[in-house]
Design a protein around this motif. Structure first.
Motif, short mmCIF file in Angstrom:
data_model
loop_
_atom_site.label_atom_id
_atom_site.label_comp_id
_atom_site.label_asym_id
_atom_site.label_seq_id
_atom_site.Cartn_x
_atom_site.Cartn_y
_atom_site.Cartn_z
N THR A 1 38.86 -17.12 48.37
CA THR A 1 39.47 -16.63 47.13
C THR A 1 40.75 -17.41 46.85
N TRP A 2 41.23 -17.31 45.60
CA TRP A 2 42.49 -17.94 45.24
C TRP A 2 43.62 -17.41 46.12
N TYR B 1 34.32 -24.68 42.46
CA TYR B 1 35.13 -23.49 42.27
C TYR B 1 34.40 -22.50 41.36
N GLU C 1 43.40 -16.32 49.26
CA GLU C 1 43.29 -16.96 50.57
C GLU C 1 43.77 -18.41 50.53
N ASP D 1 46.99 -17.85 44.01
CA ASP D 1 46.91 -16.77 43.04
C ASP D 1 48.29 -16.52 42.47
N GLU E 1 36.87 -17.03 40.97
CA GLU E 1 37.41 -16.31 42.12
C GLU E 1 38.07 -17.21 43.15
N GLY E 2 37.73 -18.52 43.15
CA GLY E 2 38.31 -19.40 44.15
C GLY E 2 37.40 -20.55 44.50
N LYS F 1 44.75 -23.42 38.95
CA LYS F 1 44.59 -22.84 40.28
C LYS F 1 44.03 -23.84 41.28
#
Length: 166
Positions: free
Chosen positions: A147-148, A119, A150, A154, A122-123, A92
């Motif tokens: 967040t991932w 990280y 945003e 994801d 969640e992101g 990610k």
């Protein structure tokens, strides 16, 4: 730049300006766990490795009889050891990552990337080390976590489409 309030908390845990501890055991441990150790993690461990920070936090104490504490750890063997394998956010994040801190009473792992960004599962948490620490200990929000979703990273929708055959 670290805020004075942040420096004070880190100093109480054993950190000091110019700190550079021997990390040879940490590097061997990480490599044995399957991580490729990169410069950003080496720099982090030399300066901030092996710190335990415990803070009394009146904001979350809803019982006058018991003190609520927030615990943070940068003791790499304690953080990663229980997992018995390489855990990362590489896919990610789009870069190599290694968990380097536990925050919020051992509930959240913070990963540093090759870029020096931080990280969580969640992101993106923070863009650099100073913002990471200032966000934890200063009474101000330095930057908003992303967040991932945003970040456009994801893969939940892709996995759903694969499972449903679309």
């Amino acid at each position: 730049m670290l805020f004075e309030e942040t420096k004070k908390i880190l100093e109480e845990a054993g950190w000091y300006e110019g700190r550079k501890i021997d990390i040879s055991e940490h590097i061997k441990f990480l490599e044995d766990m399957g991580y490729e150790v990169f410069d950003a993690v080496k720099k982090w461990l030399e300066e901030f490795g092996d710190l335990k920070i415990v803070l009394e936090d009146e904001l979350f104490d809803d019982d006058d009889d018991d003190d609520y504490t927030m615990e943070y750890s940068t003791c790499i063997k304690e953080i990663i050891g229980p997992y018995k394998k390489n855990i990362n956010q590489d896919k990610k994040a789009g870069e190599k990552t290694i968990p380097v801190a536990e925050i919020a009473n051992n509930e959240i792992l913070a990963y540093i990337g090759e870029s020096g960004e931080f990280y969580t599962y969640e992101g993106l948490l923070n863009s650099n080390t100073d913002n990471f620490w200032n966000s934890r200990f200063a009474n101000t929000r330095v930057e908003r976590p992303l967040t991932w979703i945003e970040l456009g990273k994801d893969d939940h929708l892709e996995r759903y489409l694969e499972k449903s055959g679309q």
